[in-house]
Scaffold this motif. Structure first.
Motif, PDB file in Angstrom:
ATOM      1  N   ASN A 186       0.838  -1.210   0.000  1.00  0.00           N
ATOM      2  CA  ASN A 186       0.000   0.000   0.000  1.00  0.00           C
ATOM      3  C   ASN A 186       0.870   1.257   0.000  1.00  0.00           C
ATOM      4  O   ASN A 186       1.810   1.367   0.804  1.00  0.00           O
ATOM      5  CB  ASN A 186      -0.887   0.055   1.244  1.00  0.00           C
ATOM      6  N   PHE A 187       0.541   2.217  -0.865  1.00  0.00           N
ATOM      7  CA  PHE A 187       1.202   3.521  -0.829  1.00  0.00           C
ATOM      8  C   PHE A 187       0.089   4.554  -0.678  1.00  0.00           C
ATOM      9  O   PHE A 187      -0.658   4.825  -1.612  1.00  0.00           O
ATOM     10  CB  PHE A 187       2.017   3.786  -2.096  1.00  0.00           C
ATOM     11  N   ILE A 188      -0.033   5.096   0.526  1.00  0.00           N
ATOM     12  CA  ILE A 188      -1.173   5.950   0.867  1.00  0.00           C
ATOM     13  C   ILE A 188      -0.701   7.360   1.229  1.00  0.00           C
ATOM     14  O   ILE A 188       0.178   7.528   2.079  1.00  0.00           O
ATOM     15  CB  ILE A 188      -1.947   5.356   2.065  1.00  0.00           C
ATOM     16  N   THR A 189      -1.287   8.359   0.569  1.00  0.00           N
ATOM     17  CA  THR A 189      -0.955   9.741   0.904  1.00  0.00           C
ATOM     18  C   THR A 189      -2.207  10.459   1.397  1.00  0.00           C
ATOM     19  O   THR A 189      -3.311  10.198   0.944  1.00  0.00           O
ATOM     20  CB  THR A 189      -0.368  10.496  -0.300  1.00  0.00           C
ATOM     21  N   VAL A 190      -2.002  11.358   2.338  1.00  0.00           N
ATOM     22  CA  VAL A 190      -3.095  12.096   2.963  1.00  0.00           C
ATOM     23  C   VAL A 190      -2.812  13.589   2.820  1.00  0.00           C
ATOM     24  O   VAL A 190      -1.839  14.102   3.373  1.00  0.00           O
ATOM     25  CB  VAL A 190      -3.216  11.719   4.458  1.00  0.00           C
ATOM     26  N   ALA A 191      -3.637  14.286   2.043  1.00  0.00           N
ATOM     27  CA  ALA A 191      -3.475  15.730   1.826  1.00  0.00           C
ATOM     28  C   ALA A 191      -2.063  16.072   1.353  1.00  0.00           C
ATOM     29  O   ALA A 191      -1.422  16.988   1.871  1.00  0.00           O
ATOM     30  CB  ALA A 191      -3.822  16.507   3.095  1.00  0.00           C
ATOM     31  N   THR A 192      -1.598  15.341   0.359  1.00  0.00           N
ATOM     32  CA  THR A 192      -0.251  15.547  -0.193  1.00  0.00           C
ATOM     33  C   THR A 192      -0.307  16.390  -1.465  1.00  0.00           C
ATOM     34  O   THR A 192      -1.094  16.094  -2.365  1.00  0.00           O
ATOM     35  CB  THR A 192       0.409  14.188  -0.499  1.00  0.00           C
TER      36      THR A 192
ATOM     37  N   ALA B 257      -8.004  13.102   0.137  1.00  0.00           N
ATOM     38  CA  ALA B 257      -7.937  14.536  -0.125  1.00  0.00           C
ATOM     39  C   ALA B 257      -9.130  15.265   0.487  1.00  0.00           C
ATOM     40  O   ALA B 257     -10.260  14.777   0.456  1.00  0.00           O
ATOM     41  CB  ALA B 257      -7.904  14.782  -1.635  1.00  0.00           C
ATOM     42  N   ASN B 258      -8.867  16.445   1.030  1.00  0.00           N
ATOM     43  CA  ASN B 258      -9.932  17.304   1.534  1.00  0.00           C
ATOM     44  C   ASN B 258     -10.597  18.037   0.380  1.00  0.00           C
ATOM     45  O   ASN B 258      -9.919  18.669  -0.438  1.00  0.00           O
ATOM     46  CB  ASN B 258      -9.360  18.338   2.514  1.00  0.00           C
TER      47      ASN B 258
ATOM     48  N   SER C 134      -3.989  17.419  -4.151  1.00  0.00           N
ATOM     49  CA  SER C 134      -3.937  16.262  -3.249  1.00  0.00           C
ATOM     50  C   SER C 134      -4.641  15.041  -3.821  1.00  0.00           C
ATOM     51  O   SER C 134      -4.405  13.916  -3.379  1.00  0.00           O
ATOM     52  CB  SER C 134      -4.535  16.623  -1.880  1.00  0.00           C
ATOM     53  N   SER C 135      -5.513  15.250  -4.826  1.00  0.00           N
ATOM     54  CA  SER C 135      -6.221  14.116  -5.430  1.00  0.00           C
ATOM     55  C   SER C 135      -5.740  13.821  -6.855  1.00  0.00           C
ATOM     56  O   SER C 135      -6.277  12.934  -7.521  1.00  0.00           O
ATOM     57  CB  SER C 135      -7.732  14.383  -5.445  1.00  0.00           C
ATOM     58  N   ILE C 136      -4.734  14.562  -7.311  1.00  0.00           N
ATOM     59  CA  ILE C 136      -4.135  14.361  -8.642  1.00  0.00           C
ATOM     60  C   ILE C 136      -5.212  14.429  -9.725  1.00  0.00           C
ATOM     61  O   ILE C 136      -5.451  13.478 -10.465  1.00  0.00           O
ATOM     62  CB  ILE C 136      -3.353  13.032  -8.735  1.00  0.00           C
ATOM     63  N   ARG C 137      -5.891  15.565  -9.805  1.00  0.00           N
ATOM     64  CA  ARG C 137      -6.945  15.744 -10.798  1.00  0.00           C
ATOM     65  C   ARG C 137      -6.823  17.106 -11.483  1.00  0.00           C
ATOM     66  O   ARG C 137      -6.326  18.066 -10.890  1.00  0.00           O
ATOM     67  CB  ARG C 137      -8.331  15.685 -10.142  1.00  0.00           C
TER      68      ARG C 137
ATOM     69  N   ILE D 117     -11.486  20.035 -14.236  1.00  0.00           N
ATOM     70  CA  ILE D 117     -12.712  19.480 -14.808  1.00  0.00           C
ATOM     71  C   ILE D 117     -12.987  18.059 -14.312  1.00  0.00           C
ATOM     72  O   ILE D 117     -14.085  17.529 -14.520  1.00  0.00           O
ATOM     73  CB  ILE D 117     -12.665  19.476 -16.355  1.00  0.00           C
ATOM     74  N   GLU D 118     -12.007  17.443 -13.657  1.00  0.00           N
ATOM     75  CA  GLU D 118     -12.168  16.075 -13.160  1.00  0.00           C
ATOM     76  C   GLU D 118     -12.658  16.022 -11.712  1.00  0.00           C
ATOM     77  O   GLU D 118     -12.960  14.946 -11.211  1.00  0.00           O
ATOM     78  CB  GLU D 118     -10.840  15.319 -13.278  1.00  0.00           C
ATOM     79  N   LEU D 119     -12.736  17.171 -11.052  1.00  0.00           N
ATOM     80  CA  LEU D 119     -13.204  17.180  -9.673  1.00  0.00           C
ATOM     81  C   LEU D 119     -14.672  16.751  -9.648  1.00  0.00           C
ATOM     82  O   LEU D 119     -15.503  17.338 -10.348  1.00  0.00           O
ATOM     83  CB  LEU D 119     -13.047  18.574  -9.062  1.00  0.00           C
ATOM     84  N   PRO D 120     -15.007  15.757  -8.860  1.00  0.00           N
ATOM     85  CA  PRO D 120     -16.374  15.212  -8.888  1.00  0.00           C
ATOM     86  C   PRO D 120     -17.378  16.060  -8.124  1.00  0.00           C
ATOM     87  O   PRO D 120     -17.015  16.864  -7.254  1.00  0.00           O
ATOM     88  CB  PRO D 120     -16.205  13.846  -8.216  1.00  0.00           C
ATOM     89  N   LYS D 121     -18.630  15.864  -8.459  1.00  0.00           N
ATOM     90  CA  LYS D 121     -19.717  16.440  -7.666  1.00  0.00           C
ATOM     91  C   LYS D 121     -19.915  15.533  -6.462  1.00  0.00           C
ATOM     92  O   LYS D 121     -20.143  14.337  -6.623  1.00  0.00           O
ATOM     93  CB  LYS D 121     -21.001  16.504  -8.493  1.00  0.00           C
ATOM     94  N   TRP D 122     -19.816  16.071  -5.298  1.00  0.00           N
ATOM     95  CA  TRP D 122     -19.934  15.242  -4.098  1.00  0.00           C
ATOM     96  C   TRP D 122     -21.134  15.668  -3.263  1.00  0.00           C
ATOM     97  O   TRP D 122     -21.619  16.793  -3.361  1.00  0.00           O
ATOM     98  CB  TRP D 122     -18.659  15.312  -3.266  1.00  0.00           C
ATOM     99  N   GLN D 123     -21.588  14.738  -2.466  1.00  0.00           N
ATOM    100  CA  GLN D 123     -22.709  14.994  -1.569  1.00  0.00           C
ATOM    101  C   GLN D 123     -22.324  14.588  -0.156  1.00  0.00           C
ATOM    102  O   GLN D 123     -21.404  13.780   0.041  1.00  0.00           O
ATOM    103  CB  GLN D 123     -23.942  14.199  -2.014  1.00  0.00           C
ATOM    104  N   GLU D 124     -23.010  15.127   0.807  1.00  0.00           N
ATOM    105  CA  GLU D 124     -22.744  14.757   2.200  1.00  0.00           C
ATOM    106  C   GLU D 124     -22.903  13.248   2.358  1.00  0.00           C
ATOM    107  O   GLU D 124     -23.807  12.642   1.789  1.00  0.00           O
ATOM    108  CB  GLU D 124     -23.700  15.493   3.142  1.00  0.00           C
ATOM    109  N   SER D 125     -22.026  12.662   3.140  1.00  0.00           N
ATOM    110  CA  SER D 125     -22.026  11.215   3.318  1.00  0.00           C
ATOM    111  C   SER D 125     -23.263  10.744   4.080  1.00  0.00           C
ATOM    112  O   SER D 125     -23.747  11.408   5.003  1.00  0.00           O
ATOM    113  CB  SER D 125     -20.767  10.783   4.073  1.00  0.00           C
ATOM    114  N   VAL D 126     -23.759   9.589   3.662  1.00  0.00           N
ATOM    115  CA  VAL D 126     -24.859   8.945   4.394  1.00  0.00           C
ATOM    116  C   VAL D 126     -24.374   7.651   5.048  1.00  0.00           C
ATOM    117  O   VAL D 126     -25.160   6.881   5.582  1.00  0.00           O
ATOM    118  CB  VAL D 126     -26.050   8.631   3.448  1.00  0.00           C
ATOM    119  N   ASN D 127     -23.069   7.446   4.969  1.00  0.00           N
ATOM    120  CA  ASN D 127     -22.465   6.250   5.541  1.00  0.00           C
ATOM    121  C   ASN D 127     -22.125   6.513   7.005  1.00  0.00           C
ATOM    122  O   ASN D 127     -21.254   7.336   7.310  1.00  0.00           O
ATOM    123  CB  ASN D 127     -21.197   5.876   4.749  1.00  0.00           C
TER     124      ASN D 127
END
Length: 352
Positions: free
Chosen positions: A152-158, A236-237, A249-252, A255-265
């Motif tokens: 695993n190679f995991i980055t947080v807010a990089t 990524a925040n 931080s998300s390497i995008r 135009i690639e930034l997604p439409k997001w909604q508040e989590s229901v999880n």
């Protein structure tokens, strides 16, 4: 050695802290080294909560090392200098625990860039069959990181795309005048690391370090090392991170930034979007153009040649939202645990 519940920790001679299960049988069977790296002006203490959670959840599987070789003002010495120190530290940990077989990295902020540099140093290509020898061991036929299997190679807010222009540093408000001024003065504040982040370094006429890290360069196997991991993940925040922007931080691309909604999880209330991005083998069109758009496009294209799992996080409804850059890491669990679900998401999806 100190004990916290069923989790023990011990400082290493060369710096840093090992975190592991207090059960001896668990320690002897734990063969997966998890290296945690702090961000700029940080320390190994920043990963204390996460390290303990990893060991509590996977006591007989993981052995966590919280790196201390690059702490406080040492984080201003440059990504390359810190990467060299981290690679040496990792090799020392591996030498001290010979039963280790696998390795993963979890890094915060600029620590993610340091980890990318370090694995380029630690990479060992697979042994090849020759007329005289036959590689019979399957593991010898695969690339390794410090002699261990990369998982695993995991980055947080990089800031994978650097911090230069295009609203990559939100506290500059996207104002061109402020962004241009930052390029001129950043090395006074963050020294060599600042030059690397803003791609203003020019060592002996070489391209900026972040550009060099898109390929295998000289004796550093940057891209081969990154590609060797079973999975690569960005956390990524989506907002309120005033240090590292969402795109970098998300390497995008924008135009690639997604439409997001508040989590229901209920289990992961702060995780608002997830996607798996396949790698595309683009041919890099390296440019010396100083235009921030061109530089950013080159970095996105280069890093998109490998697959990434992208996890987007929102603390918009959190009382600690203005500290999102550190909240995502649960840097101070005594003050808040808003990001605890992000750490749990990391653990639940961790490949062993």
């Amino acid at each position: 050695m100190t004990e916290n519940g069923h989790v023990c920790s011990s400082e290493t001679v060369t710096g840093g802290e090992n975190v592991f299960s207090c059960n001896e049988s668990d320690v002897s069977s734990a063969d997966h080294l998890v290296v945690m790296i702090n961000g700029i002006l940080g320390s190994s203490a920043d990963w204390k909560f996460a390290a303990e959670q990893f060991v509590k959840s996977l006591p007989d599987k993981v052995f966590v090392h919280r790196s201390e070789r690059n702490a406080a003002s040492q984080t201003l010495d440059g990504v390359d200098v810190m990467g060299e120190r981290l690679s040496e530290e990792v090799l020392e940990v591996i030498k001290q625990k010979p039963n280790l077989r696998k390795i993963s990295f979890v890094a915060h902020s600029v620590g993610g860039l340091v980890a990318r540099y370090a694995i380029g140093r630690l990479y060992r290509p697979p042994k090849e069959n020759t007329d005289d020898t036959l590689v019979e061991n399957c593991e010898e036929a695969k690339p390794t990181i410090g002699g261990l299997i990369p998982v695993n190679f995991i980055t947080v807010a990089t800031p994978h795309l650097g911090s230069r222009g295009n609203k990559q540093v939100p506290f500059l408000f996207g104002l061109p005048a402020l962004e241009k001024a930052a390029v001129l003065v950043i090395h006074w504040i963050f020294r060599r690391t600042g030059r690397h982040l803003f791609l203003t370094d020019n060592d002996e006429g070489k391209p900026p370090l972040l550009k060099r890290m898109l390929e295998d360069y000289d004796d550093c196997y940057f891209m081969s090392a990154l590609r060797s991991f079973q999975r690569r993940v960005t956390y990524a925040n989506v907002g309120y991170d005033h240090i590292v922007g969402w795109r970098t931080s998300s390497i995008r691309r924008n135009i690639e930034l997604p439409k997001w909604q508040e989590s229901v999880n209920e289990k992961y209330p702060h995780v608002v979007y997830e996607e798996r991005c396949k790698g595309f083998d683009f041919e890099l069109d390296s440019t010396n153009d100083d235009n921030a758009d061109d530089v950013e496009e080159e970095l996105v294209t280069g890093l998109s040649r490998v697959s990434w799992e992208k996890v987007d996080v929102s603390f918009h409804n959190s009382r600690s939202r203005f500290a999102a850059h550190s909240v995502i890491q649960v840097k101070n669990h005594n003050l808040h645990t808003d990001g605890a679900d992000v750490i749990q998401h990391m653990i639940d999806h961790f490949c062993l």
